[in-house]
Design an enzyme around this catalytic site. Structure first.
Site, PDB file in Angstrom:
ATOM      1  N   GLY A 183      37.822 -84.992  72.104  1.00  0.00           N
ATOM      2  CA  GLY A 183      36.562 -84.859  71.760  1.00  0.00           C
ATOM      3  C   GLY A 183      35.953 -86.166  70.854  1.00  0.00           C
ATOM      4  CD  GLU A 228      39.407 -85.623  79.425  1.00  0.00           C
ATOM      5  OE1 GLU A 228      39.002 -86.362  80.151  1.00  0.00           O
ATOM      6  OE2 GLU A 228      40.498 -85.217  79.132  1.00  0.00           O
ATOM      7  N   GLY A 246      14.775 -64.759  52.015  1.00  0.00           N
ATOM      8  CA  GLY A 246      15.430 -63.231  51.790  1.00  0.00           C
ATOM      9  C   GLY A 246      15.698 -62.659  53.247  1.00  0.00           C
ATOM     10  CD  GLU A 287      25.457 -88.495  70.064  1.00  0.00           C
ATOM     11  OE1 GLU A 287      25.728 -89.523  69.635  1.00  0.00           O
ATOM     12  OE2 GLU A 287      24.706 -87.852  70.627  1.00  0.00           O
ATOM     13  CB  THR A 336      24.320 -82.545  76.618  1.00  0.00           C
ATOM     14  OG1 THR A 336      24.869 -82.234  75.435  1.00  0.00           O
ATOM     15  CG2 THR A 336      22.753 -82.392  76.640  1.00  0.00           C
ATOM     16  CG  LEU A 363      33.788 -89.058  75.805  1.00  0.00           C
ATOM     17  CD1 LEU A 363      34.746 -90.049  76.531  1.00  0.00           C
ATOM     18  CD2 LEU A 363      33.262 -89.626  74.408  1.00  0.00           C
ATOM     19  CB  SER A 413      31.681 -83.520  59.075  1.00  0.00           C
ATOM     20  OG  SER A 413      30.353 -83.059  59.216  1.00  0.00           O
TER      21      SER A 413
END
Length: 387
Positions: free
Chosen positions: A131, A127, A341, A365, A158, A125, A368
């Site tokens: 996105g 490009e 640390g 997918e 993927t 999907l 945010s």
């Protein structure tokens, strides 16, 4: 009622947890160093049915619903995310396009092989200019002499280097009053005109392969059009992505749980000035914040998955879960490095890998930012309908 009973699912979950704990976690460094999932792990995952756990039983899968899916995803997130990536598209965004929108012929041709792991499916999907919002895609498909001719370039795909089947989204016409003009096609990876680029070099998630895929006058039969409809693509993408967002949220919770567990174990035994650092209140505060985030995320994912299965909410809830849990996991991983640390910044330490791996969860997918638009816009539209 789910197809798989609670008792049967308990066995599946226990076997999956044992597999990850005994076979995958001890080899996380090997996966990272070689950028590959070992063949024996892949074979064992296939034998367990993990390539088709979310595919209906009539097509050779385990038939788990999303409420059960997320329980497995909590386990997948606990180790290298490359493991889940290996079979994630078969069960998720690629496989679900076929499950929900494919014709009977398309299902019978592909789903059993996808469920067994014989076929690896890729969801093509994204490009350069499309996105999180598929409406902007520029890949085109033209019907010519009884066949579809596909041209365009996808990126960040993927499993592309290992794929046998590409689920390709392409525009057949400009959007109009009749629909989006976005269709989805089943394109075997050995079709002439397909070029798979070199594996992407990523910040993290070693062993999870992505690459660019180009389609140059790729010809497929009319029967390759999913659902036989030129306008099924956009809805197929949105439906698959919504389900996938709940799964990604669960992965994030699993990764955050691992980061928390590593932090607690480290704090309990590591000393400064002769005192375990876990006895220091500021360290305890960081552990507390991690625990709160993980607990809230797990409860949220389970609630959203339940509402998705019932049909109560398949739009806003998935975005809420993905937004909260992926952002939460980033904060938990950051705290884990802080608890460790300087050690937490060293390659080979689990929290360093987790810190890099989970950064991607806030991007794919639907970023945010896109989730915020879905949530906010959905709330406003709902309010307008009731006013």
């Amino acid at each position: 009622m789910p197809v798989v009973s609670d008792d049967d699912f308990k066995d599946i979950l226990a076997q999956t947890r044992a597999f990850i704990q005994k076979e995958v976690i001890p080899r996380e460094s090997e996966i990272a160093d070689t950028d590959t999932i070992p063949d024996d792990i892949r074979r064992n995952a296939a034998e367990m049915g993990l390539f088709g756990y979310a595919i209906p039983q009539e097509w050779g899968g385990l038939g788990l619903d999303l409420a059960q899916d997320v329980e497995l995803a909590f386990e997948f997130g606990y180790t290298s995310l490359a493991l889940r990536s290996m079979f994630g598209t078969n069960n998720g965004i690629a496989g679900q396009v076929l499950v929900n929108f494919g014709t009977d012929e398309q299902k019978s041709t592909w789903l059993e092989r996808i469920a067994s792991g014989e076929v690896v499916a890729s969801f093509a999907l994204t490009e350069a200019e499309a996105g999180s919002n598929p409406a902007g895609l520029t890949t085109k498909a033209v019907l010519r002499d009884g066949a579809w001719v596909v041209n365009g370039t996808k990126r960040f795909i993927t499993n592309a280097p290992a794929a046998h089947l590409f689920v390709v989204f392409a525009r057949t016409r400009p959007a109009d009053e009749n629909g989006t003009g976005i269709a989805v096609f089943l394109v075997p990876a050995d079709t002439p005109g397909i070029t798979v680029g070199p594996k992407d070099r990523k910040m993290g998630q070693e062993g999870a392969w992505t690459s660019e895929v180009s389609f140059d006058d790729v010809v497929v039969e009319e029967s390759a059009l999913v659902g036989g409809s030129e306008d099924a693509g956009y809805r197929a993408a949105m439906t698959s992505l919504a389900r996938g967002r709940v799964h990604i949220a669960a992965l994030a919770v699993g990764s955050a749980q691992r980061a928390l567990d590593e932090s607690v174990a480290f704090a309990a035994v590591t000393r400064q000035g002769g005192t375990p650092i876990g006895d220091f209140q500021l360290v305890q505060a960081m552990l507390a914040d991690q625990q709160v985030g993980v607990s809230a995320g797990r409860a949220l994912v389970r609630d959203v998955a339940r509402k998705y299965v019932s049909g109560e909410d398949r739009r806003i809830g998935p975005s809420v879960a993905k937004l909260y849990c992926t952002e939460m996991a980033g904060k938990v991983a950051d705290l884990a490095v802080q608890v460790h640390g300087g050690s937490g910044y060293m390659r080979g330490v689990a929290v360093e890998r987790i810190y890099r791996d989970i950064r991607l969860l806030r991007l794919y997918e639907g970023t945010s930012e896109i989730q915020r638009l879905i949530i906010g816009g959905g709330l406003v539209r709902a309010a307008k309908k009731t006013s």
